[in-house]
Design an enzyme around this catalytic site. Structure first.
Site, short mmCIF file in Angstrom:
data_model
loop_
_atom_site.label_atom_id
_atom_site.label_comp_id
_atom_site.label_asym_id
_atom_site.label_seq_id
_atom_site.Cartn_x
_atom_site.Cartn_y
_atom_site.Cartn_z
N SER A 332 -47.19 -12.91 30.63
CA SER A 332 -47.25 -13.61 29.42
C SER A 332 -46.02 -13.37 28.72
O SER A 332 -45.64 -14.50 27.83
CB SER A 332 -48.44 -12.79 28.65
OG SER A 332 -48.51 -13.34 27.29
N TRP A 335 -43.46 -15.73 30.11
CA TRP A 335 -43.82 -17.09 29.84
C TRP A 335 -43.04 -17.29 28.59
O TRP A 335 -42.55 -18.53 28.36
CB TRP A 335 -45.16 -17.36 29.88
CG TRP A 335 -45.69 -18.75 29.49
CD1 TRP A 335 -45.58 -19.65 30.19
CD2 TRP A 335 -45.83 -19.22 28.31
NE1 TRP A 335 -46.05 -20.83 29.61
CE2 TRP A 335 -46.24 -20.53 28.35
CE3 TRP A 335 -46.23 -18.77 26.79
CZ2 TRP A 335 -46.71 -21.37 27.31
CZ3 TRP A 335 -46.65 -19.57 25.63
CH2 TRP A 335 -46.75 -20.75 26.10
N HIS A 336 -43.14 -16.35 27.54
CA HIS A 336 -42.23 -16.75 26.25
C HIS A 336 -40.82 -16.90 26.25
O HIS A 336 -40.23 -17.56 25.35
CB HIS A 336 -42.75 -15.88 25.20
CG HIS A 336 -44.17 -16.13 24.94
ND1 HIS A 336 -45.28 -15.52 25.52
CD2 HIS A 336 -44.76 -16.69 23.73
CE1 HIS A 336 -46.48 -15.85 24.78
NE2 HIS A 336 -46.15 -16.70 23.85
N GLY A 337 -40.17 -16.06 27.10
CA GLY A 337 -38.65 -16.16 27.19
C GLY A 337 -38.29 -15.16 28.31
O GLY A 337 -39.05 -14.20 28.89
N PHE A 504 -40.94 -23.03 23.40
CA PHE A 504 -41.35 -22.20 24.55
C PHE A 504 -41.79 -23.30 25.62
O PHE A 504 -42.09 -23.03 26.73
CB PHE A 504 -42.60 -21.58 24.53
CG PHE A 504 -42.15 -20.44 23.33
CD1 PHE A 504 -41.02 -19.61 23.40
CD2 PHE A 504 -42.91 -20.40 22.16
CE1 PHE A 504 -40.85 -18.43 22.72
CE2 PHE A 504 -42.54 -19.39 21.23
CZ PHE A 504 -41.68 -18.33 21.41
#
Length: 504
Positions: A332, A335-337, A504
């Site tokens: 998680s 996935w954002h960065g 994102f």
């Protein structure tokens, strides 16, 4: 053309008119044409990457289903697993390259052949200045495609034979760039069946769009002025300034993301299509676990179904369960960065949930001793405050320039004692004047009131309003539009900022 522009809504109005004029079985073509036009007009050079990923995943989905039908021998099962692994890798490849390309390149062995190979496999994603081509909505449509392929592999859905119908599922314009992340069996039938005009559904869609504009312009973009001031110069604004900025960033991120989800749901509703819920009042959560049941629901459920459960979930012992939980939250975060701050943020939430589970028996014993039942109002409020105070420092790290900067800001909250900023004019020097503070305060009160109605009375305000007499409805509609135009972001001379999750 973005979802806050007048051009976008003029195009949506035109599409809706044509949609309802065509026969039911032809209406999905209008949605496909609108999706192609919307994505083609977005900024960026990633359209060809999106097109290639879509066509490749379409073909691989058919291949996975074909091999599934032929299963029965060990060799065929092996080929099916291999094709599925290739399909998922191909779908995730653009996302992995653009997020982690620079980090991978820095860690390659200093061999020319290795570096030349890396340049070869990543060259199609690189710009001339060394940056990366990042297609709009890359993170969202990647997860959408992977879930589609995984569901075919499991035998839960049939692969779509028609390339154009599959293209509509992947590119449906209201939700494509910023979610929610749909499942094929939930969204595809709605897109393809066609819908008759329904005045109530159309009106509720308009109200949902209006609510999204209220959240964006009256709350999120105003809170952003204060947040940007403090995070832009954290050395100058330590201590209680960081606490205030952390609270306001928590508010900004929630209302900004909820805004784009509401607008997407409202636009889809104009065509009679219902998108999945993505939020359920997360700041009313009584634990971090409860928070993740309410925050970014489509992402949380995706991680549960396609990572946590396949890893074994809670079926293989407590230690394995906790490791699986940490793996899910690490994904998680990444996935954002690609920065360490995102990985830290994800693992922090995983650790929170593990700590809550370990502490739960002790908390229950203490509550029994002091006679606080589970549904006690005081206990509920303590849980909400505690949850927010745990989540908010994570948001500070999420927003900071880097992990070290974020940790330094949190550290300053405990080291620097300056509570007087709440009693003098210091807060008025953070980008908002007293008028903006008043508008922001009233807007937050409206948000809180609506959230409490939804939580405790299960009242959907837009459904209630859509059912009222026309003499009540239209003055409310017109008044709301005028208030947003006058007192919203545009009214105070700011420019509406891009949606945060669009990055994102």
């Amino acid at each position: 053309m973005d979802m806050l522009s007048l051009t976008f809504y003029l195009c949506v109005a035109g599409l809706a008119l044509v949609y309802y004029l065509l026969p039911l079985n032809k209406r999905w073509w209008v949605l496909l044409a609108g999706s192609i036009g919307f994505y083609w007009n977005l900024k960026g050079e990633g359209r060809w990457i999106f097109l290639g990923t879509m066509i490749l995943s379409y073909g691989l989905g058919l291949g996975i289903e074909k091999l599934r039908a032929l299963t029965g021998t060990k060799g065929r099962d092996l080929w099916r697993r291999l094709i599925f692994a290739v399909a998922v890798t191909a779908a995730a490849y653009p996302l992995l390259i653009t997020k982690f390309g620079n980090s991978i390149f820095k860690r390659l062995p200093p061999w020319d052949s290795i570096k030349q190979l890396w340049r070869l496999v990543s060259c199609s994603f690189r710009l001339e200045n060394g940056g990366w081509i990042i297609p709009m909505g890359l993170a969202f449509y990647t997860m959408q495609i992977i879930s589609y392929l995984a569901d075919i592999y499991r035998g839960e859905i049939r692969a779509q034979r028609n390339l154009f119908k599959y293209a509509l599922f992947v590119s449906f314009f209201p939700q494509m760039t910023q979610g929610p992340i749909p499942r094929y069996r939930q969204l595809s039938p709605q897109l393809l069946d066609g819908h008759r005009f329904n005045e109530k559904s159309f009106a509720e869609g308009c109200l949902l769009i209006l609510w999204g504009f209220f959240l964006k312009m009256m709350i999120a973009d105003k809170a952003a002025a204060l947040v940007n001031t403090v995070f832009g110069d954290s050395v100058r604004y330590p201590g209680c300034y960081v606490f205030v900025a952390g609270c306001f960033y928590s508010l900004q991120l929630y209302t900004d993301f909820l805004s784009c989800v509401c607008i997407a749901g409202g636009v889809a509703g104009l065509f009679g299509i219902e998108l999945a819920d993505n939020f359920s009042r997360p700041y009313l959560a009584v634990s971090v676990k409860d928070f993740w049941r309410r925050w970014h629901i489509s992402l949380s459920s995706w991680l549960r179904d396609y990572i946590y459960i396949p890893l074994g979930g809670n079926r293989k012992g407590t230690l394995r369960k906790y490791l699986n939980l940490l793996a899910v939250f690490a994904v998680s975060g990444l996935w954002h960065g690609s920065g360490y701050k995102y990985l830290f943020w994800g693992l922090l939430h995983g650790c929170y949930q593990i700590a809550e589970e370990l502490a739960a028996p002790w908390i229950e014993r203490i509550c029994c001793l002091i006679r606080l039942p589970k549904e006690n109002l005081l206990r509920r409020y303590v849980g909400r405050v505690t949850t927010f105070l745990l989540v908010m420092p994570g948001w500070i790290i999420f927003r900071a320039d880097g992990l070290r900067n974020g940790l330094s800001m949190i550290k300053s909250m405990f080291q620097v004692w300056n509570p007087w900023i709440f009693f003098n004019d210091s807060l008025f020097g953070l980008g908002l004047g007293w008028k903006e503070w008043m508008v922001l305060g009233i807007s937050v009160m409206i948000l809180v009131k609506v959230s409490l109605w939804q939580e405790y009375k299960h009242v959907c305000v837009r459904e209630w309003l859509a059912g009222q007499h026309i003499l009540l409805r239209w003055p409310v509609y017109i008044g709301a539009v005028l208030v947003i135009l006058v007192y919203g972001t545009y009214g105070f001379g700011f420019n509406a900022q891009d949606f945060i999750y669009g990055g994102f």
